[in-house]
Design a protein around this motif. Structure first.
Motif, mmCIF file in Angstrom:
data_model
loop_
_atom_site.group_PDB
_atom_site.id
_atom_site.type_symbol
_atom_site.label_atom_id
_atom_site.label_comp_id
_atom_site.label_asym_id
_atom_site.label_seq_id
_atom_site.Cartn_x
_atom_site.Cartn_y
_atom_site.Cartn_z
ATOM 1 N N ARG A 80 -20.458 -21.749 -8.484
ATOM 2 C CA ARG A 80 -21.434 -22.824 -9.037
ATOM 3 C C ARG A 80 -22.210 -22.180 -10.339
ATOM 4 O O ARG A 80 -23.268 -22.608 -10.709
ATOM 5 C CB ARG A 80 -22.230 -23.359 -7.945
ATOM 6 N N MET A 81 -21.831 -20.722 -10.427
ATOM 7 C CA MET A 81 -22.758 -20.044 -11.535
ATOM 8 C C MET A 81 -21.562 -19.563 -12.685
ATOM 9 O O MET A 81 -20.470 -19.595 -12.513
ATOM 10 C CB MET A 81 -23.069 -18.766 -11.085
ATOM 11 N N ASN A 82 -22.308 -18.895 -13.696
ATOM 12 C CA ASN A 82 -21.555 -18.172 -14.792
ATOM 13 C C ASN A 82 -22.407 -17.399 -15.563
ATOM 14 O O ASN A 82 -23.709 -17.465 -15.481
ATOM 15 C CB ASN A 82 -20.382 -18.928 -15.579
ATOM 16 N N TYR A 107 -11.237 -19.848 -12.355
ATOM 17 C CA TYR A 107 -12.393 -20.553 -11.606
ATOM 18 C C TYR A 107 -11.821 -21.996 -11.052
ATOM 19 O O TYR A 107 -12.411 -22.905 -10.461
ATOM 20 C CB TYR A 107 -13.100 -21.009 -12.883
ATOM 21 N N ASN A 152 -16.329 -23.775 -16.065
ATOM 22 C CA ASN A 152 -16.616 -24.126 -14.820
ATOM 23 C C ASN A 152 -17.673 -25.210 -14.740
ATOM 24 O O ASN A 152 -18.175 -25.501 -13.301
ATOM 25 C CB ASN A 152 -16.341 -23.196 -13.573
ATOM 26 N N PRO A 154 -20.991 -24.615 -14.811
ATOM 27 C CA PRO A 154 -21.875 -24.210 -13.909
ATOM 28 C C PRO A 154 -23.257 -24.795 -13.680
ATOM 29 O O PRO A 154 -23.929 -25.196 -14.599
ATOM 30 C CB PRO A 154 -22.266 -22.708 -14.396
ATOM 31 N N GLU A 155 -23.631 -24.680 -12.434
ATOM 32 C CA GLU A 155 -25.183 -25.306 -12.314
ATOM 33 C C GLU A 155 -26.283 -24.226 -12.522
ATOM 34 O O GLU A 155 -27.244 -24.543 -12.902
ATOM 35 C CB GLU A 155 -25.441 -25.384 -10.499
ATOM 36 N N LEU A 157 -26.682 -20.692 -15.063
ATOM 37 C CA LEU A 157 -26.121 -20.078 -16.030
ATOM 38 C C LEU A 157 -27.230 -18.888 -16.543
ATOM 39 O O LEU A 157 -28.124 -18.847 -16.861
ATOM 40 C CB LEU A 157 -25.976 -20.932 -17.461
ATOM 41 N N ALA A 187 -28.562 -28.314 -15.592
ATOM 42 C CA ALA A 187 -28.408 -26.958 -15.214
ATOM 43 C C ALA A 187 -29.463 -25.890 -15.246
ATOM 44 O O ALA A 187 -30.512 -26.506 -15.795
ATOM 45 C CB ALA A 187 -27.240 -26.166 -15.984
#
Ligand SMILES: Nc1ncnc2c1ncn2[C@@H]1O[C@H](COP(=O)(O)OP(=O)(O)OP(=O)(O)O)[C@@H](O)[C@H]1O
Length: 250
Positions: A80-82, A107, A152, A154-155, A157, A187
């Motif tokens: 859920r991250m990147n 991912y 992906n 992400p939620e 970043l 996000a």
């Protein structure tokens, strides 16, 4: 009831022998907000981000991301991250498209081709999709790194100097892309930056580090008011030089 912060850091430390890279910092970041980690060279920004990603083990302290303890459960939150960082390169001989495809598969991104096409358009990198990543300029690589970070959706970043090496026009467009992305999906962004106008434009909250400690924090506008300055550049210089906000007569 207020939602718990998506990032919670308590008394976090990282020592390399006698070097106190991060020395007991605590902060919270609320969902859907953008926070800047500021500080001079060697202040501890990259080390903090690496611990949030679970890439570096803290010497002590606690991190919770999306309610999960990191690094113990970082496998639960990593999808859920990147992140993007100028210090992390992609394989040089693979083309941009190949690199992004490999990451998209890692991912588990659905409809890879459509996702790449959308990112290629948004980040204006489709013109060099078929070129080896190693042949790109620094600014082009930064845009590809950002595309990788958004693959992906992400939620959270984490961005280490997201616009370093970009020309002013491209940097401005990238900031617009980040703002749109955040507005669409809510996000949460944490960025390390040396660019104070970027911080003023993007960030709700600023955390200022010096030698691994938090020396000031707050909303950019609030810090500018507190230090009696005209912009974050001047506030940064005051804080970096150890001038206290109370010394300013308003
Ligand atoms: N692997 C390491 N071994 C020993 N010391 C390290 C290591 N990595 C970082 N440091 C030290 O930890 C401190 C914090 O470094 P860090 O890279 O987190 O700073 P930074 O705020 O990101 O700096 P910059 O703005 O220059 O990127 C510095 O004194 C640095 O020399």
């Amino acid at each position: 009831m207020a939602e718990p912060p998506v990032i919670q850091v308590e008394n976090l430390r990282k020592y390399y022998g006698s070097v106190r890279a991060v020395d007991g910092i605590s902060f919270d970041i609320a969902r859907g907000t953008t926070c800047a980690l500021l500080g001079g060279n060697g202040a501890g920004k990259t080390t903090t981000i690496a611990m949030l990603l679970g890439l570096l083990l803290p010497s002590s302290g606690r991190i919770h991301i999306l309610g999960e303890e990191v690094p113990r459960h970082h496998h639960r939150v990593l999808p859920r991250m990147n992140f993007s960082s100028p210090y992390v390169d992609l394989p040089q001989r693979l083309t941009v498209a190949e690199n992004l495809t490999v990451y998209a598969r890692l991912y588990g991104v659905p409809r890879v081709r459509e996702r790449l096409a959308a990112l290629g358009r948004d980040l204006d990198i489709d013109a060099f999709f078929q070129r080896p990543y190693g042949s790109l300029s620094a600014g082009q690589k930064t845009r590809v790194a950002l595309a990788k970070a958004l693959l992906n959706e992400p939620e959270i970043l984490l961005l280490d100097e997201p616009t370093a090496s970009l020309d002013p026009d491209t940097a401005d467009r990238m900031r617009g892309i980040l703002t749109d992305y955040q507005r669409r999906g809510g996000a949460t962004l944490l960025l390390a930056s040396h660019n104070m106008s970027e911080v003023e434009r993007l960030c709700d909250q600023v955390i200022m580090l010096r030698t691994g400690c938090i020396v000031a924090s707050g909303a950019p506008r609030e810090l500018i008011r507190r230090y009696g300055r005209k912009d974050m550049e001047e506030v940064f210089l005051d804080i970096a030089r150890g001038i206290q906000s109370g010394e300013v007569i308003e």
